[in-house]
Design a protein around this motif. Structure first.
Motif, mmCIF file in Angstrom:
data_model
loop_
_atom_site.group_PDB
_atom_site.id
_atom_site.type_symbol
_atom_site.label_atom_id
_atom_site.label_comp_id
_atom_site.label_asym_id
_atom_site.label_seq_id
_atom_site.Cartn_x
_atom_site.Cartn_y
_atom_site.Cartn_z
ATOM 1 N N VAL A 1 -11.349 7.258 0.646
ATOM 2 C CA VAL A 1 -12.388 7.006 1.411
ATOM 3 C C VAL A 1 -12.900 5.594 0.559
ATOM 4 C CG1 VAL A 1 -15.089 7.102 1.752
ATOM 5 C CG2 VAL A 1 -13.465 9.220 1.771
ATOM 6 N N TRP A 2 -13.097 4.567 1.654
ATOM 7 C CA TRP A 2 -13.523 3.146 1.095
ATOM 8 C C TRP A 2 -14.781 2.629 1.786
ATOM 9 C CZ3 TRP A 2 -10.494 0.753 -2.415
ATOM 10 C CH2 TRP A 2 -9.376 1.124 -2.881
ATOM 11 N N VAL B 1 -14.416 4.972 -2.628
ATOM 12 C CA VAL B 1 -15.249 6.018 -2.965
ATOM 13 C C VAL B 1 -14.704 7.291 -3.643
ATOM 14 C CG1 VAL B 1 -17.136 7.474 -1.733
ATOM 15 C CG2 VAL B 1 -16.563 5.040 -1.089
ATOM 16 N N SER B 2 -13.640 7.643 -3.040
ATOM 17 C CA SER B 2 -12.814 8.953 -3.471
ATOM 18 C C SER B 2 -11.244 8.757 -2.878
ATOM 19 C CB SER B 2 -13.585 10.160 -2.935
ATOM 20 O OG SER B 2 -13.500 9.997 -1.530
ATOM 21 N N ALA C 1 0.879 -1.054 -0.010
ATOM 22 C CA ALA C 1 0.060 0.063 0.003
ATOM 23 C C ALA C 1 0.896 1.200 0.149
ATOM 24 C CB ALA C 1 -0.949 -0.148 1.243
ATOM 25 N N ALA C 2 1.952 1.193 0.706
ATOM 26 C CA ALA C 2 2.864 2.457 0.665
ATOM 27 C C ALA C 2 3.382 2.768 -0.789
ATOM 28 C CB ALA C 2 3.986 2.177 1.733
ATOM 29 N N ALA C 3 3.558 1.720 -1.180
ATOM 30 C CA ALA C 3 4.179 1.742 -2.884
ATOM 31 C C ALA C 3 3.070 2.409 -3.608
ATOM 32 C CB ALA C 3 4.692 0.352 -3.263
ATOM 33 N N HIS C 4 1.712 2.024 -3.319
ATOM 34 C CA HIS C 4 0.692 2.462 -4.347
ATOM 35 C C HIS C 4 0.372 3.867 -3.772
ATOM 36 C CE1 HIS C 4 -0.250 -0.867 -7.069
ATOM 37 N NE2 HIS C 4 0.674 -1.509 -6.013
ATOM 38 N N ASP C 5 0.702 4.096 -2.513
ATOM 39 C CA ASP C 5 0.430 5.530 -2.285
ATOM 40 C C ASP C 5 1.436 6.654 -2.669
ATOM 41 O OD1 ASP C 5 -2.178 5.867 -1.237
ATOM 42 O OD2 ASP C 5 -1.557 5.599 0.909
ATOM 43 N N TRP D 1 -9.342 6.701 5.171
ATOM 44 C CA TRP D 1 -7.929 6.661 5.468
ATOM 45 C C TRP D 1 -6.959 7.723 4.980
ATOM 46 C CZ3 TRP D 1 -11.351 2.887 5.174
ATOM 47 C CH2 TRP D 1 -11.288 1.670 6.213
ATOM 48 N N PRO D 2 -6.447 8.534 6.164
ATOM 49 C CA PRO D 2 -5.874 9.900 5.469
ATOM 50 C C PRO D 2 -4.568 9.351 4.769
ATOM 51 C CG PRO D 2 -5.923 9.371 8.032
ATOM 52 C CD PRO D 2 -6.778 8.540 7.450
ATOM 53 N N THR D 3 -3.966 8.139 5.149
ATOM 54 C CA THR D 3 -2.781 7.561 4.629
ATOM 55 C C THR D 3 -2.926 6.063 4.508
ATOM 56 O OG1 THR D 3 -0.438 7.516 4.538
ATOM 57 C CG2 THR D 3 -1.599 7.409 6.636
#
Length: 276
Positions: A195-196, A275-276, A100-104, A244-246
């Protein structure tokens, strides 16, 4: 240092991770370059090094930035080789955090099918891994489809369940006989920021339908929640949203709020959607 002189290369967990790491190291060394692999976190790094790591979070703490880092877009995979059942949630947490860190990452995120930056511009093709993934690894791989598709099906096999007094030994099926408790939880997969929404599909038999429950969606401290009592047997869908802010760990939790003498719940799965 400019964007053309990148020295940090992040390899998120992938099925043939060790092969990737070995090929990158050998390819750079063949060009006379110094290569450091960050594993323990105490490695000595100089400005002339090519640095390979799976952990972008750690790399940022010791100098990696959008200007000097390339993240390789590799197919995400949670390797459960030699992982004891009790340790699976921790392996999932660790691997999906790195993924997830890589995709962020807001810097250079490069497909391995595209032109890689120097010194890997002419990297040879990699051979496919020889080990077939386990059934659980496939379920986890499918669960990570949200990274590229924005949504994914989370199967009952990747969740954890409280032990019941009896009932069938089948993924997703839970005998609720006993005290109030956390009945279903997991799967401990990190989501990227945003937002999930989760839609959880559950069925209750006549006895279980009379009990009160709370369902939660989020992290350990911040989450959305919903209290309900089905009232009658059947299949129900419950939808919750959380931000999720991060990149951070996520969990669906179903709490049985009252003790039960009989009853059975079946988790049919959950759909996670951005969602966004």
């Amino acid at each position: 240092m400019t964007n053309d002189e990148i020295r940090w290369f992040v390899l998120p967990p992938t099925q043939n991770f060790e092969t990737w790491r070995s090929v990158l190291r050998s390819h750079a060394q063949a060009q006379g370059l110094s290569v450091v692999e960050v594993v323990a976190g105490n490695e000595q790094i100089t400005l002339d090094d090519i640095v390979l790591t799976a952990d972008l979070d750690f790399a940022r703490l010791v100098g990696a930035s959008a200007a000097n880092t390339t993240v390789l877009d590799l197919p995400p995979f949670v390797d459960l080789t030699d992982c004891a059942p009790a340790d699976i949630p921790f392996r999932v947490l660790d691997a999906t955090r790195k993924i997830a860190a890589a995709h962020d990452f807001e810097g250079r995120f490069t497909s391995v099918d595209a032109s890689l930056p120097v010194p890997f511009a002419d990297l040879p093709a990699l051979e496919a891994g020889s080990r077939s993934p386990s059934a659980l690894e496939i379920h986890l791989q499918n669960a990570l489809a949200f990274l590229n598709q924005g949504s994914a099906e989370w199967s009952p096999e990747i969740f954890s369940y409280a032990k019941g007094v009896g009932g069938p030994d089948e993924a997703g099926v839970l005998d609720i006989t006993g005290r109030p408790r956390l009945a279903i939880h997991g799967p401990y997969i990190f989501l990227t920021r945003g937002v999930w929404r989760v839609t959880v599909r559950l069925s209750f038999d006549a006895d279980a339908a009379q009990k009160p429950y709370q369902i939660q969606w989020g992290g350990s401290e911040s989450y959305a929640e919903h209290d309900f009592s089905p009232g009658r047997s059947g299949i129900y869908e419950i939808t919750l949203e959380h931000e999720w802010p991060t990149h951070a760990a996520t969990e669906v939790r179903l709490l049985l709020l009252q003790g039960a003498f009989h009853g059975q719940i079946t988790l049919h799965g959950a759909v996670v959607q951005r969602v966004s």
